[in-house]
Design a protein around this motif. Structure first.
Motif, short mmCIF file in Angstrom:
data_model
loop_
_atom_site.label_atom_id
_atom_site.label_comp_id
_atom_site.label_asym_id
_atom_site.label_seq_id
_atom_site.Cartn_x
_atom_site.Cartn_y
_atom_site.Cartn_z
N ARG A 119 12.47 -1.81 27.82
CA ARG A 119 13.26 -3.04 27.71
C ARG A 119 14.29 -3.05 28.83
O ARG A 119 14.88 -2.02 29.15
CB ARG A 119 13.97 -3.11 26.36
CG ARG A 119 14.71 -4.40 26.11
CD ARG A 119 15.38 -4.41 24.73
NE ARG A 119 16.50 -3.49 24.66
CZ ARG A 119 17.73 -3.77 25.11
NH1 ARG A 119 17.99 -4.91 25.69
NH2 ARG A 119 18.68 -2.87 25.00
N VAL A 120 14.52 -4.23 29.42
CA VAL A 120 15.50 -4.38 30.49
C VAL A 120 16.38 -5.57 30.16
O VAL A 120 15.89 -6.66 29.87
CB VAL A 120 14.82 -4.60 31.86
CG1 VAL A 120 15.88 -4.78 32.95
CG2 VAL A 120 13.89 -3.46 32.20
N SER B 214 5.05 0.43 27.88
CA SER B 214 6.00 1.10 28.75
C SER B 214 5.48 1.10 30.18
O SER B 214 4.28 1.22 30.41
CB SER B 214 6.20 2.55 28.28
OG SER B 214 6.75 2.57 27.00
N ILE B 215 6.39 0.93 31.12
CA ILE B 215 6.01 0.90 32.53
C ILE B 215 6.86 1.90 33.31
O ILE B 215 7.87 2.40 32.83
CB ILE B 215 6.17 -0.52 33.12
CG1 ILE B 215 7.61 -1.03 32.96
CG2 ILE B 215 5.18 -1.48 32.49
CD1 ILE B 215 7.87 -2.35 33.63
N ASP B 216 6.43 2.16 34.56
CA ASP B 216 7.13 3.12 35.42
C ASP B 216 8.08 2.46 36.40
O ASP B 216 9.00 3.09 36.89
CB ASP B 216 6.12 3.96 36.21
CG ASP B 216 5.27 4.83 35.31
OD1 ASP B 216 5.78 5.29 34.26
OD2 ASP B 216 4.09 5.04 35.62
N SER B 217 7.84 1.17 36.73
CA SER B 217 8.74 0.47 37.65
C SER B 217 8.85 -0.99 37.24
O SER B 217 7.97 -1.54 36.58
CB SER B 217 8.26 0.60 39.09
OG SER B 217 7.00 -0.02 39.25
N TYR B 218 9.97 -1.60 37.64
CA TYR B 218 10.29 -2.97 37.23
C TYR B 218 11.01 -3.65 38.38
O TYR B 218 11.88 -3.05 39.02
CB TYR B 218 11.19 -2.91 35.99
CG TYR B 218 11.76 -4.22 35.54
CD1 TYR B 218 11.11 -4.99 34.58
CD2 TYR B 218 12.97 -4.69 36.04
CE1 TYR B 218 11.65 -6.19 34.13
CE2 TYR B 218 13.51 -5.89 35.60
CZ TYR B 218 12.85 -6.62 34.64
OH TYR B 218 13.38 -7.81 34.21
N GLU C 164 13.08 2.31 38.92
CA GLU C 164 11.90 3.15 38.93
C GLU C 164 12.16 4.37 38.05
O GLU C 164 13.15 5.07 38.21
CB GLU C 164 11.58 3.59 40.36
CG GLU C 164 10.21 4.17 40.50
CD GLU C 164 9.81 4.26 41.96
OE1 GLU C 164 9.18 5.27 42.30
OE2 GLU C 164 10.12 3.35 42.74
N ALA C 165 11.26 4.58 37.09
CA ALA C 165 11.38 5.72 36.20
C ALA C 165 11.06 7.01 36.96
O ALA C 165 10.27 7.01 37.89
CB ALA C 165 10.43 5.56 35.02
N GLU C 166 11.70 8.09 36.55
CA GLU C 166 11.48 9.39 37.18
C GLU C 166 10.99 10.38 36.13
O GLU C 166 11.41 10.32 34.97
CB GLU C 166 12.77 9.90 37.81
CG GLU C 166 13.28 9.00 38.92
CD GLU C 166 14.58 9.51 39.52
OE1 GLU C 166 14.60 9.64 40.75
OE2 GLU C 166 15.53 9.77 38.78
N GLY C 167 10.11 11.27 36.52
CA GLY C 167 9.62 12.30 35.61
C GLY C 167 8.95 11.71 34.39
O GLY C 167 8.05 10.90 34.49
N GLU C 168 9.43 12.08 33.21
CA GLU C 168 8.86 11.63 31.94
C GLU C 168 9.45 10.30 31.46
O GLU C 168 9.11 9.81 30.39
CB GLU C 168 9.08 12.70 30.86
CG GLU C 168 8.41 14.02 31.16
CD GLU C 168 6.90 13.91 31.19
OE1 GLU C 168 6.33 13.27 30.30
OE2 GLU C 168 6.29 14.46 32.12
#
Length: 92
Positions: free
Chosen positions: A30-31, A48-52, A21-25
């Motif tokens: 790519r994973v 671009s996504i915020d969670s994967y 899960e991305a935080e902030g900005e």
């Protein structure tokens, strides 16, 4: 970037769940997921996504006392890279 991992020994290989899960900005573009040096999957995302979250069923080899290393690498759309590693040994 927050990483989560769940793993359990399956009848064949390991069942693995990888999440981040991305935080902030931060963003996820790519994973890459590597289990024991091989790359089961590389996901290049269109946007671009915020969670994967990804589940691997029966991944790799498993057996009593077998050691594993899982490495997950995330690249943001700005080129920044975050990596996370986990090691475990299958029960005897």
């Amino acid at each position: 970037m927050k990483f989560t991992l769940n793993h359990s020994r399956a009848l064949s290989g390991n069942d693995i769940s990888v999440g981040m899960e991305a935080e902030g900005e931060e963003t996820i573009q790519r994973v890459e997921t590597k289990l024991d040096g091989s790359s089961p999957v590389e996901d290049e995302l269109e946007d671009s996504i915020d969670s994967y979250q990804r589940v691997f069923s029966g991944a790799g080899e498993a057996g009593p006392g077998t050691e594993h290393t899982l490495v997950v690498t995330v690249e943001q759309d700005d080129g920044k890279v975050h990596s996370w590693a986990c090691t475990w040994t299958d029960p005897v």
